[in-house]
Enzyme design. Structure first.
Site, short mmCIF file in Angstrom:
data_model
loop_
_atom_site.label_atom_id
_atom_site.label_comp_id
_atom_site.label_asym_id
_atom_site.label_seq_id
_atom_site.Cartn_x
_atom_site.Cartn_y
_atom_site.Cartn_z
N SER A 1 0.84 -1.21 0.00
CA SER A 1 0.00 0.00 0.00
C SER A 1 0.86 1.25 0.00
O SER A 1 1.95 1.27 0.59
CB SER A 1 -0.89 0.01 1.24
OG SER A 1 -1.48 1.29 1.41
N TYR B 1 -0.50 -0.47 10.10
CA TYR B 1 -0.81 -0.88 8.72
C TYR B 1 0.36 -0.54 7.78
O TYR B 1 0.77 -1.36 6.97
CB TYR B 1 -2.09 -0.16 8.30
CG TYR B 1 -2.60 -0.46 6.92
CD1 TYR B 1 -3.34 -1.60 6.65
CD2 TYR B 1 -2.38 0.44 5.87
CE1 TYR B 1 -3.84 -1.85 5.38
CE2 TYR B 1 -2.87 0.20 4.60
CZ TYR B 1 -3.60 -0.95 4.36
OH TYR B 1 -4.09 -1.19 3.09
N LYS C 1 2.52 -3.13 5.63
CA LYS C 1 2.51 -3.06 4.16
C LYS C 1 3.93 -2.85 3.61
O LYS C 1 4.27 -3.38 2.56
CB LYS C 1 1.56 -1.94 3.70
CG LYS C 1 0.08 -2.28 3.89
CD LYS C 1 -0.28 -3.61 3.24
CE LYS C 1 -1.76 -3.75 2.91
NZ LYS C 1 -2.09 -5.11 2.43
#
Ligand code: NAI
Length: 301
Positions: free
Chosen positions: A152, A165, A169
Site C-alpha cells: 500500500s 498498517y 505493508k
C-alpha cells in the site's frame, strides 16, 4: 496475441470474500483458473465471521467457473497451512497465491494499543508469510509459481494514523523483494501491487475518486502478474482506475566522507539527499500519491 488464460492453473486468493479479492477471484476464474476463495468473512477491523467466501464461489460457479470456499484465518501458521492444504484437497496443486487479506485498526501512533498493532501485523504481514511459506515450498518443488502481494501507498509513502498498517505493508514490499530472489531459480515470480480501489475499506475516504477506481480496474494487473507469461519479478506497481505505474526503491549518488562525523553529515546533507527527479514522481505521502493518480485519471478522461 492470444488471450491470457489460466486453464489448468490453481490460484489461492486470500480475503476474497469481497472487495479486491472477490474481483481478482472472478477475473482469474473467468479466464479458466480454479480458485480457492479464502475469507473468514469478518468486518473491516477483523472481528466476526460470515460466509462471504461461499457467496463469491456461488458467483463464480454461476458463471461456469471453478471455485471452492475456505474460511481459515491467514493470521496463524496453522491457518496458513490449512488454506494451502484446502487448495491441494480441492484441486491437487497450487500455481498462484494472491496475498490480499487485510484489516484496518487506524489510530494515531501515540494512542495505538498492542492489540491494534498485533492484529494488523498478524493479518497483513505474518499472514502473507504463513500462507506464503507452504505455497512457496510446493512451488519450489514443482519449479513453477506466481505470488502477488498486496502492499500500500500507506507503507511505501506514509499515511497519518496507520503506523501498524503502514509498517505491515512496507514489510510486504520487503518480502516481495526477498522471495523474488529466492524464487528466481525455481520458476517462481513474486511481485506486489499497491492498489487504490473503492471497497468497504475505503468507504468515505476517496471522495469523487471512488467513482473512477473500481476493484475491477485493479484485477487485470493481478491477472498479468499471475500469468505464465509474466515478464517481471520483484516489482511493485501502483494501480488505480486503470492507471498502472511502477514504484521502486532507489538511491541517490551519495557522497563519500572519508573522515565522517555528525558535522560532516550535516554539512553535506544537500548532496546526500539530492534527487534527480526526471521521469518519475516522489510522493511524500499516500495523500500526495492519491492526488497525482486523480490528476492522471482526470487528464486521461
Ligand atoms: P476488504 O475489507 O473488502 O477486503 C479484505 C478481506 O480480507 C475481507 O473480505 C476480510 O474478511 C478478509 N480478511 C481479513 N482478515 C482475514 C484473515 N485473518 N483471514 C482471511 N481473510 C481475512 O478490503 P479491500 O479494499 O478489498 O482490501 C484488500 C487488500 O487490499 C487489503 O490487503 C488492503 O489492505 C489492500 N489495499 C486496499 C486499498 C484500497 O484502496 N481498497 C489500498 C491499499 C491496499
Amino acid at each position: 496475441m492470444p488471450e491470457m488464460r489460466f486453464d489448468g492453473r490453481v490460484a489461492i486468493i486470500t480475503g476474497a470474500g469481497g472487495g479486491l479479492g472477490r474481483s481478482h477471484a472472478l477475473e482469474l476464474a473467468r479466464r479458466g483458473g480454479a480458485v480457492l476463495v479464502n475469507d473468514l468473512g469478518g468486518s473491516v477491523d477483523g472481528s466476526g465471521g460470515s460466509s462471504a467466501a461461499q457467496r463469491v464461489v456461488d458467483e463464480i460457479t454461476a458463471l461456469g467457473g471453478e471455485a471452492v470456499a475456505n474460511y481459515d484465518s491467514v493470521a496463524t501458521p496453522e491457518g496458513g497451512a490449512a488454506i494451502v492444504q484446502a487448495a491441494l484437497d480441492a484441486f491437487g496443486q497450487v500455481d498462484i497465491l494472491v496475498n490480499n487479506a487485510g484489516i484496518l485498526r487506524d489510530k494515531a501512533f501515540h494512542k495505538m494499543d498492542a492489540t491494534m498493532i498485533d492484529a494488523v501485523l498478524d493479518v497483513h504481514l505474518k499472514g502473507a508469510l504463513y500462507v506464503g511459506q507452504p505455497a512457496f515450498r510446493l512451488m519450489r518443488e514443482k519449479g513453477y509459481g506466481r505470488i502477488i502481494n498486496t502492499t500500500s501507498a500507506s507503507g511505501l509513502f506514509g499515511n497519518f494514523g496507520q503506523a501498524n498498517y503502514g509498517a505491515a505493508k512496507a514489510g510486504l514490499a520487503g518480502l516481495t523483494r526477498v522471495l523474488a530472489l529466492e524464487g528466481a531459480g525455481h520458476g517462481i515470480k513474486v511481485n506486489a501491487i499497491a492498489p487504490i480501489a473503492a471497497t468497504r475499506m475505503t468507504e468515505d475516504l476517496l471522495g469523487e475518486l471512488s467513482a473512477r477506481v473500481s476493484p475491477e480496474s485493479v484485477s487485470p494487473l493481478v491477472a498479468y502478474l499471475a500469468h505464465q507469461d509474466c515478464a517481471v519479478n520483484g516489482n511493485i506497481y501502483s494501480v488505480a482506475g486503470g492507471r498502472v505505474a511502477r514504484i521502486f526503491v532507489a538511491e541517490t549518488q551519495g557522497v563519500v566522507l572519508p573522515d565522517i562525523t555528525a558535522e560532516a553529515v550535516r554539512d553535506h546533507l544537500t548532496e546526500i539527499d539530492v534527487l534527480d527527479e526526471h521521469g518519475y514522481y516522489h510522493p511524500a505521502s499516500l495523500d500526495e500519491e492519491t492526488t497525482l493518480i486523480a490528476k492522471a485519471l482526470a487528464e486521461a478522461s
